[in-house]
Design an enzyme around this catalytic site. Sequence first.
Site, short mmCIF file in Angstrom:
data_model
loop_
_atom_site.label_atom_id
_atom_site.label_comp_id
_atom_site.label_asym_id
_atom_site.label_seq_id
_atom_site.Cartn_x
_atom_site.Cartn_y
_atom_site.Cartn_z
N CYS A 148 0.57 -1.05 -0.01
CA CYS A 148 -0.01 -0.29 -0.28
C CYS A 148 1.04 0.88 0.08
CB CYS A 148 -0.98 0.49 1.40
SG CYS A 148 -2.11 -0.99 1.11
N ARG B 234 4.49 -0.07 -5.33
CA ARG B 234 3.52 -1.26 -3.36
C ARG B 234 2.55 -1.57 -3.26
NH1 ARG B 234 6.67 1.01 0.29
NH2 ARG B 234 5.60 0.65 1.75
N TRP C 229 -2.88 -2.37 -1.76
CA TRP C 229 -2.30 -4.37 -2.07
C TRP C 229 -3.33 -4.90 -0.89
CZ3 TRP C 229 -0.49 -7.90 0.55
CH2 TRP C 229 -0.08 -9.38 -0.27
N ASN D 35 -1.52 1.58 6.19
CA ASN D 35 -1.27 0.33 5.24
C ASN D 35 -0.89 -0.35 6.85
OD1 ASN D 35 0.86 -1.15 4.35
ND2 ASN D 35 2.59 0.43 4.34
N GLY D 36 -1.01 -1.58 6.64
CA GLY D 36 -0.40 -2.74 7.34
C GLY D 36 -1.59 -4.01 7.73
N GLU E 43 16.48 -17.71 -9.29
CA GLU E 43 16.57 -16.24 -9.46
C GLU E 43 15.82 -15.98 -11.11
OE1 GLU E 43 15.90 -13.73 -7.70
OE2 GLU E 43 15.29 -11.21 -8.57
N LYS F 217 11.57 -14.62 -11.56
CA LYS F 217 11.67 -13.45 -12.75
C LYS F 217 10.53 -13.85 -14.20
CE LYS F 217 13.18 -10.32 -10.78
NZ LYS F 217 13.93 -10.85 -9.82
N GLU G 179 6.82 -13.92 -11.87
CA GLU G 179 6.39 -12.57 -11.21
C GLU G 179 6.30 -11.72 -12.25
OE1 GLU G 179 8.48 -10.46 -8.48
OE2 GLU G 179 9.71 -11.04 -9.03
N HIS H 131 14.99 -36.91 -9.21
CA HIS H 131 14.47 -37.88 -8.49
C HIS H 131 13.19 -37.29 -8.29
CE1 HIS H 131 18.17 -38.97 -6.53
NE2 HIS H 131 18.79 -37.56 -6.87
N LYS I 36 5.97 -4.41 -4.46
CA LYS I 36 7.62 -3.81 -3.82
C LYS I 36 8.18 -4.44 -2.88
CE LYS I 36 11.74 -2.95 -5.80
NZ LYS I 36 11.38 -4.20 -6.51
O1 M6R Z 1 12.54 -5.20 0.04
P1 M6R Z 1 13.41 -6.56 0.23
O2 M6R Z 1 14.79 -6.87 -0.72
O3 M6R Z 1 13.36 -7.37 1.37
O4 M6R Z 1 12.43 -7.63 -0.72
C1 M6R Z 1 11.94 -9.51 -1.07
C2 M6R Z 1 11.08 -9.38 -1.80
O5 M6R Z 1 10.06 -8.84 -1.52
C3 M6R Z 1 11.88 -9.05 -3.13
O6 M6R Z 1 12.79 -9.87 -3.48
C4 M6R Z 1 9.97 -10.00 -4.33
O7 M6R Z 1 10.60 -11.17 -3.99
C5 M6R Z 1 10.44 -9.22 -5.84
N1 M6R Z 1 9.78 -8.65 -6.03
C6 M6R Z 1 11.59 -10.13 -6.40
O8 M6R Z 1 11.59 -9.13 -8.16
#
Ligand code: M6R
Length: 607
Positions: A2, A27, A74, A100-101, A480, A484, A487, A503, A602
């Site tokens: 948020c 956010r 969010w 927010n929270g 990773e 990517k 997401e 396995h 984010k």
């Molecule tokens: O701000 P942070 O590095 O703590 O965030 C961690 C994850 O939320 C963040 O890396 C998330 O997985 C991203 N969407 C990856 O692209």
Amino acid sequence: MCGIMGYIGPKDAAEIVIGGLECLEYRGYDSAGIALAEGHKIGISKCVGSVANLKTQLEKCSLSGKMGIGHTRWATHGGVTRENAHPHVDPDGKVVLIHNGIIENFHELGEEFAKKGVRFVSETDTEIAALLISSLYRDDPLLAIREACGRLRGAFAFVILFADIADRYYCVRKGPPLVLGAAGGEAFCASDVTALLPYTNNVLFMEDEEIAELSAEGIVLYGFDGLRKEACPHLVDWDASMTSKGTYPHFMLKEIEEQGSVLRRTLTGRLENGVIGLEAEFPFSEDARLFRRIHFVACGTSCHASAVAGRLADRYTGLDVRVETASEYRYGNVICDKHTLAVFVSQSGETADTLAAASLAQARGARCLAVTNVVSSSLGREVGSVLELRAGPEIGVAATKTFMGQLAALTLLTLWISKRKGLLAPQEEKRLCAELARLPAKVEDILARGEDVRKIAERYKGLPAFLFIGREASYPVAMEGALKLKEISYVHAEAHAAGEMKHGPIALLNERMPVVAVVPKDGIYKKMLSNIQESRARRAPIITVASRGDEDIRRFSNDSLFVPETEEEFTPFLTVVPLQLFAYHLASILGREIDRPRNLAKSVTVE
Ligand code: M6R
């Protein structure tokens, strides 16, 4: 999660609040809303969808004011509806609030009010806060807020307007971040400093359990006990131009392309004349010989960078290494004491699970270090000792350049510990430093051939799922790459240690499930070739990320993405880049909302 923006001053609040929300949209973007106060009249506009929808809606109505608060959501409690969008108002219209929270006891409190005949308009946990504050409000807003905070459980950042107060608004922090700024008769608040940069870079990061009163006169801070607190502003060395997309179609592409310079900045001053120097930033240098354990704790992409660092630490530090997802670390019975160096890695420094894990390690006496892009973030302030990424603001929800910064910072840290323990011979240090210094140019070399990756992505656009494999440090790179891809393109992708394929995961393979193999020329190369062969035998198309000059690999691949050769320790710096580009181009070909992928935010400030 948020985004919150607030303003009071001589200008049109709508324009400033909407501008801030646009900047904070990474956010959350399920719904958006704004409240504007013109004297004692508060007008509210809210809608489902993005801030752009809210902007269009606002243009059609006559709302205006010199004080305003806005929210981009969010969703946690309650679906994505207009009713659940913020701001929320109590039935008497006395209090207008955004949040927010998560308020954990909203059910219990809600039942109390329901018994008194109150009917709720939304399904959110937020509405109760507006109600509670309103029910406690007589003529002292601070007292009502303090009493309400005493009854609310959970995490909250609130921004509050009172209908009978035309010259002030209030901010509350217990958990999720809020940043304040005041200059020239204006006072702003936002969830993230990036939204304040067009107005000021002299900002105040609210601490937990603080209430702020914002007016044209400036900011007055109070603790939850009602006592005045001294405000200690920070000067942030980012500027508004860093948060602009420039001529790029997406922030993600801009940030991928910045990775060479990010790497240079992260290494600058920490790597000189073949010698690593972290004296100024690593306060535990003298204790290095006493460490027995090193823990890397993080979430998402930051956890993948940590997993790369964990393998390097295994090799160079002689310590017992543990790499753990923050949300698991905090609930496990982890041995974590004064002989433990606990490294918390977070781009934002606001991830709730990482923050909670850091508090736990601190309470157990570990030496704690934050590796973050935002020194003044909650994590940076909680932990105190910070190794900064220096990646500049990252706006794209998919982390890219900060992964690169994390690899660099964690590599330096690991080698520094090795050196302090007397395990890194000067010749070895020189060899590694020389190659580290060459990496930015090698990253830029890969980026210059980005169009080749697009052509390959085009060939795979119709396929429903991808399987990524790697071994040792290439395994977290495979993770990773898969993260990517899923997401931002919403295409199913999973990653496995290549040796694990037989396995179970190999059962998934057929001609519609490509295997993306991260296979640089390293000590485990031959074993990877066997895994690739096994996948080919099951008719899976093979995409390899390999070292330039490895012509053999072409025989086993349908497509190859080549990266320059480097020392075996540093292959992740290079192999991750084509995977970021592959995800970006596939998502772009599929027409996805790259910078704002569905369901994601984010900064994950809830647990
Ligand atoms: O701000 P942070 O590095 O703590 O965030 C961690 C994850 O939320 C963040 O890396 C998330 O997985 C991203 N969407 C990856 O692209």
